[in-house]
Write an enzyme that holds these catalytic residues in place. Structure first.
Site, mmCIF file in Angstrom:
data_model
loop_
_atom_site.group_PDB
_atom_site.id
_atom_site.type_symbol
_atom_site.label_atom_id
_atom_site.label_comp_id
_atom_site.label_asym_id
_atom_site.label_seq_id
_atom_site.Cartn_x
_atom_site.Cartn_y
_atom_site.Cartn_z
ATOM 1 C CG HIS A 12 37.636 38.394 39.085
ATOM 2 N ND1 HIS A 12 37.385 39.482 39.887
ATOM 3 C CD2 HIS A 12 37.831 37.370 39.930
ATOM 4 C CE1 HIS A 12 37.432 39.116 41.164
ATOM 5 N NE2 HIS A 12 37.700 37.831 41.200
ATOM 6 C CG ASP B 152 44.726 39.810 44.462
ATOM 7 O OD1 ASP B 152 45.140 39.477 43.345
ATOM 8 O OD2 ASP B 152 43.557 39.598 44.849
ATOM 9 C CE1 TYR C 124 37.436 40.389 44.753
ATOM 10 C CE2 TYR C 124 39.589 41.319 45.212
ATOM 11 C CZ TYR C 124 38.813 40.247 44.852
ATOM 12 O OH TYR C 124 39.398 39.040 44.602
ATOM 13 C CE LYS D 140 42.028 38.854 41.425
ATOM 14 N NZ LYS D 140 42.031 39.813 42.537
#
Length: 325
Positions: A138, A71, A76, A105
Site C-alpha cells: 500500500h 479495488d 479500509y 493491499k
C-alpha cells in the site's frame, strides 16, 4: 474518431465477457489481464456517516452494472463487505469468480518478510476468496502496530510479496504510492517486476513523469482520486469547469465520464468511488466515445500539481514517498 483505448501502451484488445458485459483489459507484464476501470472502496466509498454495508451494496451494484475490477485494502476495513458483494453477485449468476479481478493491499504494519503471507491470508479470509488477482504494497512506508515508525526496507517486503505469488495466493503483485526513485530501486533489486503502481492521478494532478516512467517500464498505472479537485472539493481550488462541460456536452456525457475517459486515454486505470447506484453505472459507461488528442491535452491544462491525498504525518518516516511539506 480516435481508437477507443488508444493510449494504453500495454493494452491488449481483449475482453472479459460475463452476463452481457464487455470490459477492456490491460495486459500486465506477467501476462495476466486487468480490467481498465475499477470500483474503489474504503471510507471514501461509504462516507463516515454511512454504514460500511454501503460498500457491500456498491460492490454488488458495480458488478451488476458491468464492472469486473474491485479495488480494496486491509486498512479500509471493508474487505468483508467487498467479499459479501462479490458473493451476492456470484449467487445471482451475474459473475463467476474467474471473470472478476480483485485487488487488495498490504498495510504498513505487516512489512516484514514473514508477515506478508499471513497478512494476505487474513485478507482472503475476510474476502472469502481463495486468491486475489492483484496484491499491492500500500505504501513504501513501514510502521509498527501502534503506528509508530519502523524501518523495514520495502525490498524485504517485496520478497514476501514474491512468496505470496509463488503460493498462488495472488496472481499478480505490485505497489502503490511508490515514487520513481523507489520504483527504480525495486526494479534493480528484485526477481519479479511490479506489474502495477497505484498512485493519485487526475486532471488536477496529472503525474506526467510518473505515468511516462511506468509505461516505459511495463508498469500499469492505477489512478485513485481520479476526479481530483473537481468533485467535493471545489472550494479548495478555483477551477473553471467550462471547458470540461463543453466537451461533455459534445459527447452527450457527464463531466465525470469525460475525466475518466481522459485518464483511460492517457493509459491510466481509473478507480472511481461511489455508493450511488446511478453514478456507479455512469462511471463504467465510457466505451462508446473517445476524446481527441487535442481534448486530452486541453484537459491536462487543469493540472495544478496538487495532491488530494498527502499523508504528511509520515514525512519523517523511512521511505516516505511524497514531497515533504
Amino acid at each position: 474518431m480516435a481508437p477507443l483505448v488508444s493510449a494504453f501502451t500495454v493494452l491488449t484488445m481483449v475482453y472479459m465477457v460475463a452476463a452481457g458485459s464487455q470490459v477492456p483489459c490491460a495486459e500486465l507484464s506477467d501476462g495476466n489481464l486487468m480490467p481498465i476501470v475499477a470500483l474503489g472502496t474504503g471510507r471514501g466509498t461509504a462516507k463516515e456517516s454511512e454504514s460500511v454495508d454501503e460498500v457491500r451494496k456498491a460492490v454488488f451494484w458495480a458488478l451488476e452494472a458491468g464492472y469486473r475490477h474491485i479495488d480494496t485494502a486491509a486498512v479500509y476495513e471493508d474487505e468483508e463487505q467487498v467479499g459479501q458483494g462479490i458473493a451476492e453477485a456470484i449467487d445471482k449468476n451475474i459473475i463467476t469468480r474467474d471473470n472478476i479481478f480483485v485487488t487488495t493491499k498490504l498495510w504498513n504494519d505487516n512489512h516484514r518478510r514473514e508477515q506478508v503471507v499471513p497478512a494476505l491470508r487474513e485478507s482472503l479470509k475476510r474476502l472469502k476468496l481463495e486468491y486475489v488477482d492483484l496484491y499491492l504494497i500500500h505504501f513504501p512506508v513501514s510502521t509498527k502496530e501502534d503506528g509508530s515508525p519502523d524501518n523495514v526496507d520495502y525490498l524485504e517486503t517485496w520478497q514476501g510479496m514474491e512468496e505470496a505469488k509463488a503460493l498462488g495466493l495472488t496472481r499478480s503483485i505490485g505497489v502503490s504510492n511508490f515514487n520513481i526513485e523507489q520504483l527504480q530501486r525495486l526494479l534493480a533489486n528484485s526477481r519479479t517486476r511490479p506489474v502495477v503502481n497505484e498512485v493519485e492521478v487526475s486532471p488536477t494532478f496529472t503525474q506526467e513523469p510518473m505515468v511516462s516512467f511506468c509505461q516505459a517500464n511495463g508498469i500499469v498505472v492505477m489512478g485513485y482520486s481520479p476526479f481530483g479537485f473537481f468533485v467535493g472539493r471545489e472550494s479548495a481550488m478555483n477551477l473553471d469547469k467550462t471547458t470540461l462541460l463543453k466537451i461533455a456536452e459534445k459527447y452527450g456525457k457527464s463531466f465525470g465520464q469525460v475525466i475518466l475517459r481522459y485518464l483511460i486515454q492517457r493509459g491510466v486505470v481509473p478507480i472511481p468511488k461511489s455508493t450511488n447506484q446511478r453514478r456507479i453505472a455512469e462511471n463504467i459507461d465510457l466505451f462508446d466515445f473517445s476524446l481527441s488528442e487535442d481534448e486530452v491535452a486541453t484537459i491536462s491544462q487543469y493540472n495544478r500539481n496538487t495532491r488530494v491525498i498527502h499523508p504528511v504525518e509520515w514525512k519523517d518516516y523511512p521511505f516516505y514517498p511524497f514531497e515533504k511539506e
